[in-house]
Design a protein around this motif. Sequence first.
Motif, PDB file in Angstrom:
ATOM      1  N   PRO A 165       0.875  -1.261  -0.111  1.00 27.88           N
ATOM      2  CA  PRO A 165       0.201   0.106  -0.261  1.00 27.88           C
ATOM      3  C   PRO A 165       0.828   1.307   0.026  1.00 27.88           C
ATOM      4  O   PRO A 165       1.855   1.360   0.866  1.00 27.88           O
ATOM      5  N   GLY A 166       0.810   1.986  -1.225  1.00 30.26           N
ATOM      6  CA  GLY A 166       1.360   3.362  -1.225  1.00 30.26           C
ATOM      7  C   GLY A 166       2.732   3.029  -1.923  1.00 30.26           C
ATOM      8  O   GLY A 166       3.132   4.218  -2.467  1.00 30.26           O
ATOM      9  N   MET A 167       3.125   1.782  -2.172  1.00 31.82           N
ATOM     10  CA  MET A 167       4.023   1.650  -3.279  1.00 31.82           C
ATOM     11  C   MET A 167       3.530   1.093  -4.529  1.00 31.82           C
ATOM     12  O   MET A 167       3.933   1.640  -5.679  1.00 31.82           O
ATOM     13  N   LEU A 168       2.550   0.421  -4.736  1.00 29.99           N
ATOM     14  CA  LEU A 168       1.774   0.098  -5.909  1.00 29.99           C
ATOM     15  C   LEU A 168       0.349   0.353  -5.711  1.00 29.99           C
ATOM     16  O   LEU A 168      -0.165   0.412  -4.726  1.00 29.99           O
ATOM     17  N   PRO A 169      -0.359   0.875  -6.912  1.00 32.05           N
ATOM     18  CA  PRO A 169      -1.846   0.522  -6.969  1.00 32.05           C
ATOM     19  C   PRO A 169      -2.244  -0.713  -6.700  1.00 32.05           C
ATOM     20  O   PRO A 169      -1.851  -1.677  -7.167  1.00 32.05           O
ATOM     21  N   LEU A 170      -3.368  -0.647  -5.961  1.00 30.05           N
ATOM     22  CA  LEU A 170      -3.941  -1.862  -5.345  1.00 30.05           C
ATOM     23  C   LEU A 170      -5.152  -2.052  -5.930  1.00 30.05           C
ATOM     24  O   LEU A 170      -6.148  -1.077  -5.620  1.00 30.05           O
ATOM     25  N   ASP A 171      -5.902  -3.210  -6.449  1.00 30.75           N
ATOM     26  CA  ASP A 171      -7.113  -3.342  -6.515  1.00 30.75           C
ATOM     27  C   ASP A 171      -7.306  -5.021  -5.893  1.00 30.75           C
ATOM     28  O   ASP A 171      -7.120  -5.836  -6.623  1.00 30.75           O
ATOM     29  N   LEU A 172      -7.722  -5.112  -4.810  1.00 29.89           N
ATOM     30  CA  LEU A 172      -7.400  -6.240  -4.077  1.00 29.89           C
ATOM     31  C   LEU A 172      -8.328  -7.394  -4.572  1.00 29.89           C
ATOM     32  O   LEU A 172      -7.548  -8.467  -4.711  1.00 29.89           O
ATOM     33  N   PRO A 173      -9.464  -7.137  -4.845  1.00 31.76           N
ATOM     34  CA  PRO A 173     -10.234  -8.442  -5.547  1.00 31.76           C
ATOM     35  C   PRO A 173      -9.763  -8.709  -6.778  1.00 31.76           C
ATOM     36  O   PRO A 173      -9.454 -10.129  -7.032  1.00 31.76           O
ATOM     37  N   ALA A 174      -9.210  -8.166  -7.513  1.00 32.12           N
ATOM     38  CA  ALA A 174      -8.519  -8.335  -8.957  1.00 32.12           C
ATOM     39  C   ALA A 174      -7.311  -9.037  -8.669  1.00 32.12           C
ATOM     40  O   ALA A 174      -6.883  -9.747  -9.820  1.00 32.12           O
ATOM     41  N   ILE A 175      -6.751  -9.201  -7.502  1.00 27.98           N
ATOM     42  CA  ILE A 175      -5.304 -10.026  -7.532  1.00 27.98           C
ATOM     43  C   ILE A 175      -5.714 -11.235  -7.445  1.00 27.98           C
ATOM     44  O   ILE A 175      -4.846 -12.096  -8.080  1.00 27.98           O
ATOM     45  N   GLY A 176      -6.876 -11.576  -7.107  1.00 29.60           N
ATOM     46  CA  GLY A 176      -7.406 -13.030  -6.880  1.00 29.60           C
ATOM     47  C   GLY A 176      -6.606 -14.014  -5.931  1.00 29.60           C
ATOM     48  O   GLY A 176      -6.832 -15.152  -5.871  1.00 29.60           O
ATOM     49  N   ALA A 177      -6.343 -13.410  -4.985  1.00 31.13           N
ATOM     50  CA  ALA A 177      -5.807 -14.094  -3.624  1.00 31.13           C
ATOM     51  C   ALA A 177      -7.086 -14.497  -3.152  1.00 31.13           C
ATOM     52  O   ALA A 177      -8.199 -13.991  -3.046  1.00 31.13           O
ATOM     53  N   ASP A 178      -6.947 -15.255  -1.889  1.00 32.88           N
ATOM     54  CA  ASP A 178      -7.900 -15.796  -0.931  1.00 32.88           C
ATOM     55  C   ASP A 178      -7.818 -14.731   0.286  1.00 32.88           C
ATOM     56  O   ASP A 178      -9.160 -14.082   0.686  1.00 32.88           O
ATOM     57  N   TYR A 179      -6.666 -14.253   0.565  1.00 34.41           N
ATOM     58  CA  TYR A 179      -6.339 -13.393   1.948  1.00 34.41           C
ATOM     59  C   TYR A 179      -5.426 -12.704   1.424  1.00 34.41           C
ATOM     60  O   TYR A 179      -4.157 -12.798   0.540  1.00 34.41           O
ATOM     61  N   TYR A 180      -5.452 -11.234   1.779  1.00 34.62           N
ATOM     62  CA  TYR A 180      -4.291 -10.219   1.374  1.00 34.62           C
ATOM     63  C   TYR A 180      -4.079  -9.206   2.573  1.00 34.62           C
ATOM     64  O   TYR A 180      -5.089  -8.884   3.165  1.00 34.62           O
ATOM     65  N   THR A 181      -2.927  -9.354   3.147  1.00 33.17           N
ATOM     66  CA  THR A 181      -2.786  -8.265   4.343  1.00 33.17           C
ATOM     67  C   THR A 181      -1.655  -7.312   3.862  1.00 33.17           C
ATOM     68  O   THR A 181      -0.870  -7.524   3.103  1.00 33.17           O
ATOM     69  N   GLY A 182      -1.833  -5.989   4.413  1.00 31.16           N
ATOM     70  CA  GLY A 182      -1.061  -5.157   3.910  1.00 31.16           C
ATOM     71  C   GLY A 182      -0.788  -4.014   5.121  1.00 31.16           C
ATOM     72  O   GLY A 182      -1.724  -3.746   6.059  1.00 31.16           O
ATOM     73  N   ASN A 183       0.571  -3.280   5.361  1.00 28.38           N
ATOM     74  CA  ASN A 183       0.594  -2.347   6.162  1.00 28.38           C
ATOM     75  C   ASN A 183       0.355  -0.957   5.705  1.00 28.38           C
ATOM     76  O   ASN A 183       0.560  -0.626   4.458  1.00 28.38           O
ATOM     77  N   CYS A 184      -0.289  -0.158   6.348  1.00 28.49           N
ATOM     78  CA  CYS A 184      -0.461   1.288   6.153  1.00 28.49           C
ATOM     79  C   CYS A 184       0.669   2.051   6.650  1.00 28.49           C
ATOM     80  O   CYS A 184       0.935   3.376   6.417  1.00 28.49           O
ATOM     81  N   HIS A 185       1.208   1.562   7.728  1.00 30.41           N
ATOM     82  CA  HIS A 185       2.327   2.320   8.270  1.00 30.41           C
ATOM     83  C   HIS A 185       3.701   2.395   7.733  1.00 30.41           C
ATOM     84  O   HIS A 185       4.604   3.202   7.993  1.00 30.41           O
ATOM     85  N   LYS A 186       3.883   1.648   6.429  1.00 29.99           N
ATOM     86  CA  LYS A 186       5.319   1.551   5.661  1.00 29.99           C
ATOM     87  C   LYS A 186       4.920   2.912   4.694  1.00 29.99           C
ATOM     88  O   LYS A 186       4.988   4.074   4.940  1.00 29.99           O
ATOM     89  N   TRP A 187       4.581   2.364   3.588  1.00 25.82           N
ATOM     90  CA  TRP A 187       4.691   3.611   2.160  1.00 25.82           C
ATOM     91  C   TRP A 187       3.308   4.486   2.247  1.00 25.82           C
ATOM     92  O   TRP A 187       3.244   5.258   1.720  1.00 25.82           O
ATOM     93  N   LEU A 188       2.198   4.005   3.028  1.00 28.17           N
ATOM     94  CA  LEU A 188       1.158   5.118   3.183  1.00 28.17           C
ATOM     95  C   LEU A 188       1.292   6.043   4.298  1.00 28.17           C
ATOM     96  O   LEU A 188       0.725   7.094   4.355  1.00 28.17           O
ATOM     97  N   CYS A 189       2.419   5.899   5.133  1.00 23.15           N
ATOM     98  CA  CYS A 189       2.662   6.799   6.112  1.00 23.15           C
ATOM     99  C   CYS A 189       1.970   6.976   7.226  1.00 23.15           C
ATOM    100  O   CYS A 189       1.797   8.179   7.774  1.00 23.15           O
ATOM    101  N   ALA A 190       0.958   6.027   7.302  1.00 22.98           N
ATOM    102  CA  ALA A 190      -0.064   6.112   8.611  1.00 22.98           C
ATOM    103  C   ALA A 190       0.823   5.929   9.765  1.00 22.98           C
ATOM    104  O   ALA A 190       2.033   5.407   9.827  1.00 22.98           O
ATOM    105  N   PRO A 191      -0.063   6.123  11.065  1.00 24.01           N
ATOM    106  CA  PRO A 191       0.900   5.861  12.169  1.00 24.01           C
ATOM    107  C   PRO A 191       1.253   4.057  12.166  1.00 24.01           C
ATOM    108  O   PRO A 191       0.336   3.398  11.891  1.00 24.01           O
ATOM    109  N   LYS A 192       2.089   3.881  13.129  1.00 28.61           N
ATOM    110  CA  LYS A 192       2.494   2.449  13.144  1.00 28.61           C
ATOM    111  C   LYS A 192       1.549   1.807  13.948  1.00 28.61           C
ATOM    112  O   LYS A 192       0.607   2.248  14.917  1.00 28.61           O
ATOM    113  N   GLY A 193       1.176   0.589  13.547  1.00 29.46           N
ATOM    114  CA  GLY A 193      -0.067  -0.340  14.237  1.00 29.46           C
ATOM    115  C   GLY A 193      -1.201  -0.067  13.197  1.00 29.46           C
ATOM    116  O   GLY A 193      -2.064  -0.494  13.752  1.00 29.46           O
TER     117      GLY A 193
END
Length: 383
Positions: A196-224
């Motif tokens: 998140p924040g490094m690549l544009p994302l369209d989660l359902p289109a990825i085709g995985a069953d589960y997807y987890t991502g951090n907002c505190h890295k490249w989206l610059c949200a608070p840690k946690g």
Amino acid sequence: MAASLGQAVRHHWNLREDIVFLNHGSYGATPEPVLAEQRRWRDRMESNPVNFMKRVLPDALESAKARLAAFLGAGPADLAFVDNATSGVNTVLRSLDFQPGDEILINSHTYNAVKQTCLHIAARSGAVLVEADIPYPLSGPQPIVEAITARLSARTRLVILDHITSPTATIMPLAPLIAAAKAAGALVLVDGAHAPGMLPLDLPAIGADYYTGNCHKWLCAPKGCAFLWVDPARQDGIHPLTISHYYGKGFSEEFAWTGTRDASAWLAVTAALDFLDALGGLETVTAYTHRLARDAAAMLADAWGTEIGCPPAMRGTMACIRLPDRYAEPAMTSQMVMDRLWQEYRIEIPVLRFAGQAWARISAAPYNEMAEYTVLKEAIGKW
Ligand SMILES: Cc1ncc(COP(=O)(O)O)c(C=O)c1O
């Protein structure tokens, strides 16, 4: 606008002025306007904790989640806030009911905390951990596809794929890997800690069953601040790591309350998205950061007479550059190199051993600019 990033925006971050901060990738760094919004949420909570938890938080959380979901192309009901990508991975692994002999497929670039979680699950359930060996450096995506698909079997229950690998900063070819895993009848969990924040994302289109991502890295949200997305067809049986009042009430509700906690990092994700917009939006920011990472990597590899771990099309805001051969000698540990770069030059950068070589993993955040990588180039050249 790209021209107004770099040094011109660094004052938004509380980073010490005397440091060369080339490691946004490990923990992110949160700009002051986002931290201020987090403080406002905390102040609101403490002005009347009961009112906040009972009457403010449920709706506030829903609207923060809806805003994040829109950014990720996801339905809000399919998204849950979690503390970090490690928790997202743990949530899935600890929810699935592995049987003895089931295989969990990871690879040699998998993040170590994820591998440890798999080992724990395997020890408890009798599942078998299978690790595909991906060569490195890489000249393209094909060796990754070959290495992972070669280890799929009729017993593979879950394949864990990083969207962007941690030790090698490589964007994985998710589409062919997920197609192959699905064809083999396996479930797929994508560890998108860096995405998140490094690549544009369209989660359902990825085709995985589960997807987890951090907002505190490249989206610059608070840690946690992180999320877990689950395909609607797979949400039954996925429970938060902490079971609480809403057990059995469905995915969204169970994750919305896992006991009393400070939710300000999640609530401030809206401020992080506003901040990204104020910098020009994802496309503008990543045009700058990807290019900076590419140019800096090329400059460093050229100066050191070495190579970059994978081609430009497989990289985003990070890159691994091989250090000169003397850095791979046993006496020169990664920790020694990092300590010396910090102590003598105030450079913060991960240095790691991978495939028998020493690598520096650079990050390019909106506040970085080329001159900082030149400090690194010269520091390495001097020893
Ligand atoms: C690929 C990958 N997965 C998981 C994580 C763990 O992230 P966190 O510490 O936020 O849980 C990282 C952290 O850098 C990572 O790079």
